[in-house]
Design a protein around this motif. Sequence first.
Motif, short mmCIF file in Angstrom:
data_model
loop_
_atom_site.label_atom_id
_atom_site.label_comp_id
_atom_site.label_asym_id
_atom_site.label_seq_id
_atom_site.Cartn_x
_atom_site.Cartn_y
_atom_site.Cartn_z
N PHE A 2 0.64 -1.03 0.07
CA PHE A 2 0.07 -0.03 0.05
C PHE A 2 0.84 1.27 0.18
CE2 PHE A 2 -2.38 3.31 2.41
CZ PHE A 2 -3.44 3.28 1.44
N ARG A 3 1.98 1.22 1.01
CA ARG A 3 2.76 2.50 0.96
C ARG A 3 3.72 2.73 -0.13
NH1 ARG A 3 3.86 0.19 6.06
NH2 ARG A 3 5.64 -0.58 5.30
N THR A 4 4.09 1.47 -1.10
CA THR A 4 4.69 1.57 -2.37
C THR A 4 3.72 2.05 -3.37
OG1 THR A 4 5.76 -0.64 -1.65
CG2 THR A 4 5.85 0.23 -4.11
N ALA A 5 2.54 1.70 -3.38
CA ALA A 5 1.41 2.29 -4.16
C ALA A 5 1.34 3.78 -4.11
CB ALA A 5 0.11 1.48 -4.32
N LEU A 6 1.36 4.20 -2.90
CA LEU A 6 1.23 5.77 -2.78
C LEU A 6 2.36 6.40 -3.12
CD1 LEU A 6 -0.57 5.78 0.74
CD2 LEU A 6 -1.79 6.07 -1.45
N ARG A 7 3.38 5.79 -2.74
CA ARG A 7 4.81 6.34 -3.31
C ARG A 7 4.72 6.78 -4.92
NH1 ARG A 7 7.53 3.52 1.16
NH2 ARG A 7 8.03 1.90 -0.40
N ASN A 8 4.21 5.48 -5.31
CA ASN A 8 4.42 5.67 -6.96
C ASN A 8 3.54 6.54 -7.60
OD1 ASN A 8 6.27 3.41 -7.47
ND2 ASN A 8 4.67 1.94 -7.23
N GLU A 319 -3.01 2.52 -6.68
CA GLU A 319 -2.78 3.61 -7.70
C GLU A 319 -3.91 4.22 -8.32
OE1 GLU A 319 0.94 3.79 -9.87
OE2 GLU A 319 1.61 2.02 -8.96
N ALA A 320 -4.72 3.37 -9.01
CA ALA A 320 -5.84 3.85 -9.84
C ALA A 320 -6.90 4.21 -8.77
CB ALA A 320 -6.36 2.58 -10.65
N PHE A 321 -7.17 3.58 -7.73
CA PHE A 321 -7.99 4.03 -6.60
C PHE A 321 -7.72 5.42 -6.24
CE2 PHE A 321 -9.55 4.63 -2.47
CZ PHE A 321 -10.52 4.33 -2.48
N VAL A 322 -6.60 5.80 -5.86
CA VAL A 322 -6.24 7.09 -5.51
C VAL A 322 -6.50 8.16 -6.61
CG1 VAL A 322 -4.09 8.65 -4.82
CG2 VAL A 322 -4.41 6.29 -3.74
N VAL A 323 -5.98 7.69 -7.63
CA VAL A 323 -6.37 8.52 -8.87
C VAL A 323 -7.76 8.91 -9.12
CG1 VAL A 323 -6.06 9.06 -11.50
CG2 VAL A 323 -4.03 8.07 -9.88
N GLY A 324 -8.48 7.78 -9.13
CA GLY A 324 -9.96 7.88 -9.17
C GLY A 324 -10.78 8.75 -8.43
N ALA A 325 -10.38 8.61 -6.83
CA ALA A 325 -10.80 9.42 -5.83
C ALA A 325 -10.46 10.74 -6.06
CB ALA A 325 -10.21 8.89 -4.64
N VAL A 365 -23.34 13.13 -5.00
CA VAL A 365 -22.07 12.85 -4.63
C VAL A 365 -21.74 11.34 -4.65
CG1 VAL A 365 -20.68 13.08 -2.55
CG2 VAL A 365 -22.41 14.70 -2.89
N LEU A 366 -22.50 10.54 -4.32
CA LEU A 366 -22.03 9.00 -4.26
C LEU A 366 -21.75 8.54 -5.88
CD1 LEU A 366 -21.92 6.42 -2.63
CD2 LEU A 366 -24.31 5.97 -3.17
N VAL A 367 -22.66 9.07 -6.67
CA VAL A 367 -22.31 8.54 -8.02
C VAL A 367 -21.27 8.88 -8.53
CG1 VAL A 367 -23.51 8.73 -10.50
CG2 VAL A 367 -24.85 8.07 -8.53
N SER A 368 -20.70 10.52 -8.25
CA SER A 368 -19.49 10.95 -9.08
C SER A 368 -18.54 10.36 -8.29
CB SER A 368 -19.42 12.44 -8.43
OG SER A 368 -20.65 13.27 -8.87
N LEU A 369 -18.46 9.90 -7.01
CA LEU A 369 -17.08 9.36 -6.63
C LEU A 369 -17.11 7.80 -6.92
CD1 LEU A 369 -17.08 10.56 -2.80
CD2 LEU A 369 -15.69 11.13 -4.42
N VAL A 370 -18.12 6.92 -7.29
CA VAL A 370 -18.27 5.91 -7.63
C VAL A 370 -17.77 5.58 -9.06
CG1 VAL A 370 -19.81 3.93 -8.21
CG2 VAL A 370 -19.74 4.80 -5.89
N VAL A 371 -18.37 6.56 -9.86
CA VAL A 371 -18.05 6.59 -11.33
C VAL A 371 -16.42 6.95 -11.51
CG1 VAL A 371 -18.01 7.93 -13.54
CG2 VAL A 371 -20.15 7.13 -12.27
N GLY A 372 -15.79 7.87 -10.75
CA GLY A 372 -14.45 8.21 -10.89
C GLY A 372 -13.64 7.01 -10.52
N ILE A 373 -13.97 6.38 -9.56
CA ILE A 373 -13.04 5.41 -8.80
C ILE A 373 -13.31 4.05 -9.87
CG2 ILE A 373 -12.74 3.74 -7.06
CD1 ILE A 373 -13.66 6.01 -5.22
N VAL A 374 -14.52 3.62 -10.16
CA VAL A 374 -14.79 2.45 -10.79
C VAL A 374 -14.15 2.44 -12.23
CG1 VAL A 374 -16.60 0.92 -11.67
CG2 VAL A 374 -16.66 1.74 -9.49
#
Length: 839
Positions: A2-8, A319-325, A365-374
């Motif tokens: 997890f820490r590695t992904a955040l550093r990337n 990494e994708a989750f962080v970018v999507g969020a 709000v929920l749809v926006s976050l879910v769409v971005g992350i998914v």
Amino acid sequence: MFRTALRNVLAHKARLLMTVLAVMLGVAFVSGTLVFTSTISDAYQKSSQKGYDKVDVAVQPRHQDADDRKPGETPRLSQGLLDRAAKVPGAASATGSVNGFAAIADKHGKLIGEGFSSSGANYYPGTGGKDARYPMKDGRAPQGSGEIALDAKTAERAGYKVGDTVRISVDGPVLPQKLTGIFTTDDGAVSAGGSLALFDTPTAQKLYGKPGEFSQIDVKAAAGTSQAALKSAVDKVLPKDAKSVTGKELADDEAKIIAQSMDGMRTSLLVFAGISLFVGIFIIANTFTMLVAQRTKELALMRAVGASRRQITRSVLIEAFVVGAVAGIAGLVAGIGIGAGLRSLISSTGNSIPDGPLVIAPNTVLVSLVVGIVVTMLAAWLPGRRAAKIPPVAAMNSIHAVATTKSLVVRNSIGGAITALGAAVVLTASSSTMLGLGAAVVLIGIFVLTPLLSRPVIAAWAPLLRLFGMPGKLARQNAVRNPRRTAATASALMIGLTLITGLTVIAGSVQKAIDKMATESLKADYVVSMASMTPLSPDVEKKLAAHPDVTATSPMRQSPARIDGDHHQLLRGVNGEAVEKLTKLDFTSGRFTVSGDKVVIDDALSRTNHWKTGSSFDVTFEDGKKGRLTVAGVYKGNDLMRGIMVDNRTLTPHLGEINDNQVMVKTKNGAGEAVKDSLRKALGDNPAIQIQTKQDISDGISRMINLLLNMLYGLLAMAVIVAVLGVINTLAMSVFERQQEIGMLRAIGLDRKGIKRMVRLESLVISLFGGVMGVGLGVFFGWAAGDLIRKGLSTYELVLPWGRMGLFLLLAAVVGVLAALWPARRAAKLNMLSAIKAE
């Protein structure tokens, strides 16, 4: 991990920026659509609920089964029923309502309001001689046939004051009225920019119905009486042709209608948001694919020290989750701004909407976050899976497995099968839904095949690229070096241009079909009708027929009838003596004879009912009387002329109210502005009446088509912008990936201008590849849609807008040039020694 992904993520902020922007734009479109439609829907619902505050129970006509009444018979409510309703236990008062269309001209003769929401109603004095629905702000209520009251917003827009003369029109003729009062109202149509004129009750009944009859009776409950209790009491005095509804039920039904109308708009906008997100998937997948490729050694070393495949995949998905969020939150904020901006934009164009707060629902709000992350995680899953397959030995030689010949053959085979399946669905589609589904499958198949298609298409540009010397040759080689990357980059632009081209082909073809229909169906110089599409008074035709320049007229009337005692059909009344001079119909049998019991029918009715020239059928007219009509001829029908044409001298005696849908007019000297002005003056310069030539009819439809097309262009521009970001992203990462190569090229003599030219040409080639593919697919889908459209528009034929297609290809080229500006500048600024040493 997890820490590695955040550093990337933190280590590659610049490379992931374009991905964040792409997802953010798509999410902003989604959240902006939800905020806008929720805000408008909430404002209209609250406005409509205010309008029902003073209604506890409404009595309405009950529409019986059509077989139990005469054709065209409309139930009405009597004065006697109103008096009985006012006396039921628990009733405080009862108000009779009459309403219809009323066009109001401003002081310059222009129509006020929004056409269909330009309405008229009655002022019904209740307790104290006042109507609680319409509190007077200034002046008094109308009390005679020459007086009206106007809503405050309309009076303010037009600059009217009490005592002014107002020109109005209900069914054609201009009626000068004295303005006696200005009132306020909670009517939602008025809040949305419409207009409302009030007449006294006898005048309104004369204009919109019959004396002594109402279209609705509103009953107000006495203190302490519930709506349900009042409804039960009212039901006891109702005849069988009337029903009662509580005010709450009316408000709820109105809210449902508003919600349904908003659903259509919301769905349409979300489709385009989905297109933007679909295009964004290619960018995200491309970005993560290149990031994985650049981190081959790092990932392989992680495998060598014990990381499992699942952990590698999980790190990429984190990494994708962080970018999507991040993109989802930014998109939500931007979407709220878009929603507020759209509302202000609509208000600035003169299309008023009811006041109300900006609505940001929890699901938005929920749809926006879910769409971005998914969306981001979905696009990153395949690169993450590939990353997990990197063998540890790759850490020792800094290489990773390239696509094998077998994998390319499998990919091309799958792509060919998907494309063939989609094309088969498109070519055999019997509905727009099937056509859309087939088109989506074709696009997916073409995307899979794009690496295969890129080589021959890009190779075709080789002669032109040779003109640019070595930079041109290198640009072509770079474009085909990694066909998968080139395909993913070009596909984003391809999808946007496919949709834009397809819509343009369809719109141009429909416009040509309408022009052809108007030219082929009408001999008349003018068609006169109400701008609101409401019926015309027969006085209009009489005034036109008396005009010295007019040689022939024919009013067109419609009347419901029952054919052979079974099914219902509209009879279209025309002037039998003049109609042949005003229309140009192609007869498949018989001749154009409309007189007495002789009628002509269109070919669709002929096939459906197995009628032919000489056939006879029984008819029950609107007034319940029966007759028998004989087919004198069968013509080819279209959207302008269709159905059963009968002589007005035969039809009119059976009509309860004589109204015309339109009047066709033939003049001595043909169509011209001078004649049109003369006809307009003969009708009193009435803003509610439109006098159109064949060209005007075609231009009016053309304006609507172009307006719709421009709106679609604006919506699809989002997908093109996302595609531009994709090209920039690909080139920027490609430059980073080829640092050593660029440094070596500089070292052996290629100057900075040559490096810039190489990157720009590579971008231009990729963009033109996507443009050619998009325009080609758009033409295919436009051609395929023709079979569906031709079923409802017989004159439809394919028209290829060569000029616009050339413009689209030019747009693709401009996209390529603009997208390359920053990557090309970055490549030219690389220090050659540092680049050669870079790993």
